[in-house]
Design a protein around this motif. Sequence first.
Motif, mmCIF file in Angstrom:
data_model
loop_
_atom_site.group_PDB
_atom_site.id
_atom_site.type_symbol
_atom_site.label_atom_id
_atom_site.label_comp_id
_atom_site.label_asym_id
_atom_site.label_seq_id
_atom_site.Cartn_x
_atom_site.Cartn_y
_atom_site.Cartn_z
ATOM 1 N N TYR A 134 0.820 -1.217 0.000
ATOM 2 C CA TYR A 134 0.000 0.000 0.000
ATOM 3 C C TYR A 134 0.855 1.270 0.000
ATOM 4 N N TRP A 135 1.706 1.389 -0.999
ATOM 5 C CA TRP A 135 2.617 2.521 -1.068
ATOM 6 C C TRP A 135 2.012 3.731 -1.771
ATOM 7 N N SER A 136 1.329 3.507 -2.878
ATOM 8 C CA SER A 136 0.891 4.661 -3.671
ATOM 9 C C SER A 136 -0.497 4.451 -4.244
ATOM 10 N N SER A 137 -1.095 5.572 -4.611
ATOM 11 C CA SER A 137 -2.420 5.562 -5.226
ATOM 12 C C SER A 137 -2.435 6.644 -6.299
ATOM 13 N N THR A 138 -3.572 6.840 -6.924
ATOM 14 C CA THR A 138 -3.723 7.912 -7.911
ATOM 15 C C THR A 138 -5.031 8.633 -7.682
ATOM 16 N N GLY A 166 -10.902 12.783 7.533
ATOM 17 C CA GLY A 166 -10.932 13.371 6.192
ATOM 18 C C GLY A 166 -9.550 13.830 5.757
ATOM 19 N N TYR A 167 -9.524 14.958 5.054
ATOM 20 C CA TYR A 167 -8.257 15.496 4.554
ATOM 21 C C TYR A 167 -7.685 16.573 5.480
ATOM 22 N N THR A 168 -8.208 16.666 6.694
ATOM 23 C CA THR A 168 -7.791 17.731 7.603
ATOM 24 C C THR A 168 -6.286 17.751 7.816
ATOM 25 N N SER A 169 -5.706 16.595 8.066
ATOM 26 C CA SER A 169 -4.267 16.539 8.350
ATOM 27 C C SER A 169 -3.416 16.793 7.111
ATOM 28 N N LEU A 170 -4.037 16.839 5.939
ATOM 29 C CA LEU A 170 -3.304 17.046 4.684
ATOM 30 C C LEU A 170 -3.530 18.436 4.106
ATOM 31 N N SER A 171 -4.272 19.273 4.830
ATOM 32 C CA SER A 171 -4.681 20.563 4.268
ATOM 33 C C SER A 171 -3.511 21.492 3.963
ATOM 34 N N LEU A 198 0.293 20.629 -0.828
ATOM 35 C CA LEU A 198 -0.221 20.909 -2.161
ATOM 36 C C LEU A 198 -0.890 19.676 -2.749
ATOM 37 N N GLN A 199 -0.258 18.519 -2.548
ATOM 38 C CA GLN A 199 -0.812 17.242 -2.983
ATOM 39 C C GLN A 199 -1.167 16.425 -1.740
ATOM 40 N N GLY A 200 -1.501 15.159 -1.933
ATOM 41 C CA GLY A 200 -1.677 14.302 -0.775
ATOM 42 C C GLY A 200 -3.024 13.623 -0.661
ATOM 43 N N ASP A 201 -3.985 13.980 -1.545
ATOM 44 C CA ASP A 201 -5.313 13.377 -1.442
ATOM 45 C C ASP A 201 -5.337 11.949 -1.957
ATOM 46 N N ASP A 202 -4.197 11.448 -2.416
ATOM 47 C CA ASP A 202 -4.137 10.048 -2.862
ATOM 48 C C ASP A 202 -3.115 9.257 -2.052
ATOM 49 N N LYS A 205 5.520 20.374 -15.436
ATOM 50 C CA LYS A 205 4.818 21.044 -14.343
ATOM 51 C C LYS A 205 3.873 20.079 -13.629
ATOM 52 N N GLN A 206 3.166 19.276 -14.413
ATOM 53 C CA GLN A 206 2.246 18.302 -13.830
ATOM 54 C C GLN A 206 2.997 17.323 -12.931
ATOM 55 N N ARG A 207 4.089 16.780 -13.432
ATOM 56 C CA ARG A 207 4.820 15.761 -12.684
ATOM 57 C C ARG A 207 5.548 16.343 -11.470
ATOM 58 N N ILE A 208 5.992 17.582 -11.550
ATOM 59 C CA ILE A 208 6.622 18.214 -10.385
ATOM 60 C C ILE A 208 5.589 18.393 -9.281
ATOM 61 N N ARG A 209 4.362 18.783 -9.658
ATOM 62 C CA ARG A 209 3.286 18.882 -8.655
ATOM 63 C C ARG A 209 3.049 17.529 -8.002
ATOM 64 N N TRP A 210 3.031 16.487 -8.826
ATOM 65 C CA TRP A 210 2.786 15.143 -8.292
ATOM 66 C C TRP A 210 3.896 14.706 -7.344
ATOM 67 N N SER A 211 5.132 15.072 -7.665
ATOM 68 C CA SER A 211 6.273 14.569 -6.904
ATOM 69 C C SER A 211 6.461 15.270 -5.569
ATOM 70 N N CYS A 212 5.749 16.376 -5.351
ATOM 71 C CA CYS A 212 6.019 17.154 -4.141
ATOM 72 C C CYS A 212 5.652 16.396 -2.871
ATOM 73 N N ASP A 213 4.639 15.502 -2.925
ATOM 74 C CA ASP A 213 4.278 14.795 -1.697
ATOM 75 C C ASP A 213 5.333 13.774 -1.292
ATOM 76 N N ALA A 214 6.235 13.400 -2.228
ATOM 77 C CA ALA A 214 7.307 12.464 -1.887
ATOM 78 C C ALA A 214 8.249 13.051 -0.842
ATOM 79 N N ARG A 215 8.366 14.389 -0.815
ATOM 80 C CA ARG A 215 9.250 15.035 0.162
ATOM 81 C C ARG A 215 8.771 14.821 1.598
ATOM 82 N N PHE A 216 7.476 14.559 1.751
ATOM 83 C CA PHE A 216 6.915 14.412 3.093
ATOM 84 C C PHE A 216 6.570 12.964 3.434
ATOM 85 N N MET A 217 6.893 12.054 2.511
ATOM 86 C CA MET A 217 6.509 10.665 2.714
ATOM 87 C C MET A 217 7.182 10.047 3.938
#
Length: 223
Positions: free
Chosen positions: A42-46, A62-67, A70-74, A113-125
């Motif tokens: 259970y590492w990743s989702s989309t 919900g998404y409170t802890s992720l507010s 920028l990303q993180g809803d998956d 730009k799309q992929r950089i947005r996607w990759s930002c949540d990896a910094r907090f993983m």
Amino acid sequence: DVDYVIGNSKTPDSVNWISSFQKIDYLMLMNATCGSVNSNWYWSSTGQNQAFRRKVYVACGGYTSLSKYLQGDDSLFLQICRKNIERFKAVFAHDKDSTVTCRQENQIIPLLKQRIRWSCDARFMWKFNPVFFIMVIATFLSNLLIMVSMILVFIDKSVLSVLLISVLFKLMIEYVLMKKGRLLFEKQISLFQFILWFLLQIPYVVVMGAGSFFSNHISWRNQ
């Protein structure tokens, strides 16, 4: 008994080398996601194609802890569910009718730009899943090693052996994964398309990793 369902995402048939890269990259991402879910990691989702029970959403706040992210809803939300729900179970949806066709990118800048947005949540993983974070760092460093070796080989010829071994090892692994993913998702990918993706993916991963630190400065739908 399922709490979370992760679906497949694909792009339309490619029209140029950029959309071809995107198509294969999606395939590799979905293949890795499917493999990890089937192994109960259970590492990743989309966010393009996922579903979870209402009780799971409520139990996790919900998404409170992720507010603040920028990303993180998956992927980040999946980690929260994994840690907070007792006997949590996720599955990958293989049904063809559940596949989502996403927007195709035919220009390099919008794709980056799309992929950089996607990759930002990896910094907090590391806060949510340290093992997966180590895998992310290892992927980044392995591609960075290859790029640095390409430069150093002009200074020190002995680096050439390290470069060749690294590239061949990476090529064999990813070719096997591509072949399995192509069969699993019934995709038509030529050897030329794969080689092009393979060569471009090395600097691409490095750029995504470095670019993730500047993701908050990239607009999304004019925001």
